[in-house]
Write a protein that holds these residues in place. Sequence first.
Motif, PDB file in Angstrom:
ATOM      1  N   ASP A 162     -20.333  61.105 -67.032  1.00 46.63           N
ATOM      2  CA  ASP A 162     -20.788  62.395 -66.508  1.00 46.63           C
ATOM      3  C   ASP A 162     -20.236  62.656 -65.114  1.00 46.63           C
ATOM      4  O   ASP A 162     -20.025  61.727 -64.325  1.00 46.63           O
ATOM      5  CB  ASP A 162     -22.319  62.441 -66.440  1.00 46.63           C
ATOM      6  N   ASP A 163     -20.052  63.932 -64.805  1.00 47.50           N
ATOM      7  CA  ASP A 163     -19.575  64.335 -63.479  1.00 47.50           C
ATOM      8  C   ASP A 163     -20.777  64.419 -62.538  1.00 47.50           C
ATOM      9  O   ASP A 163     -21.675  65.234 -62.737  1.00 47.50           O
ATOM     10  CB  ASP A 163     -18.882  65.692 -63.575  1.00 47.50           C
ATOM     11  N   PRO A 164     -20.808  63.589 -61.484  1.00 50.57           N
ATOM     12  CA  PRO A 164     -21.951  63.601 -60.578  1.00 50.57           C
ATOM     13  C   PRO A 164     -21.842  64.629 -59.458  1.00 50.57           C
ATOM     14  O   PRO A 164     -22.770  64.777 -58.668  1.00 50.57           O
ATOM     15  CB  PRO A 164     -21.928  62.183 -59.996  1.00 50.57           C
ATOM     16  N   TRP A 165     -20.718  65.353 -59.383  1.00 49.50           N
ATOM     17  CA  TRP A 165     -20.497  66.292 -58.278  1.00 49.50           C
ATOM     18  C   TRP A 165     -21.680  67.243 -58.136  1.00 49.50           C
ATOM     19  O   TRP A 165     -22.102  67.877 -59.094  1.00 49.50           O
ATOM     20  CB  TRP A 165     -19.209  67.074 -58.502  1.00 49.50           C
ATOM     21  N   GLY A 166     -22.236  67.301 -56.924  1.00 48.26           N
ATOM     22  CA  GLY A 166     -23.359  68.189 -56.641  1.00 48.26           C
ATOM     23  C   GLY A 166     -24.709  67.673 -57.100  1.00 48.26           C
ATOM     24  O   GLY A 166     -25.716  68.351 -56.958  1.00 48.26           O
TER      25      GLY A 166
END
Length: 192
Positions: A162-166
């Motif tokens: 998963d993309d953790p950005w933000g």
Amino acid sequence: MPPFTVLHVCMGNICRSPMAERLLTLRVNQIAGDEDLVYSHSCGIGLWHVGERMNPPAARELRSRGGTDAGFKAQHIARDLVEASDVILTATDEQYEYIAETFPDALPRTFLLRHFGRLAAGIDPNELPVSDGSAAAVHARGVALVAAADRRRDSQDAENLDDPWGESPAIFRRIGDEIDEALKPVVAALLS
């Protein structure tokens, strides 16, 4: 030729792929005492963050594990990076598909990071060349590991990272755990 070269790929090259890049270097150094046995680098398929430092929450998570974000600058994927790498580890299917379309000759050595970790965990170390701990031996072992993983590609499920950005620090911690967990069997296979 040596060192065995790993390219980590995510979307913008400021969260997942730099964490994986630096964690692999850290784990190799912790086990072998020589981070130069494996060359770990990273890039993104998007252009938004080229030249930027690592995302601050990703950098904090990396430092909490003993790694460093010093000197990191995001870069865009390019043919020379792909061609110089013995294995390419993507965060998601999206990056995998990008490589399939843009660099189809690299597909036999391209995997989702978590998928490659599971495949590496299932490969009998006796299938790999014996290592004397030298860079040449680690390289030969790594190339054999990639070939063995390619032959078993369908034996394990491939999971995205998963993309953790933000997201919250807890999400960055989970992603850091998933990266570390995927890298453990890879490092063990390379350095056994």
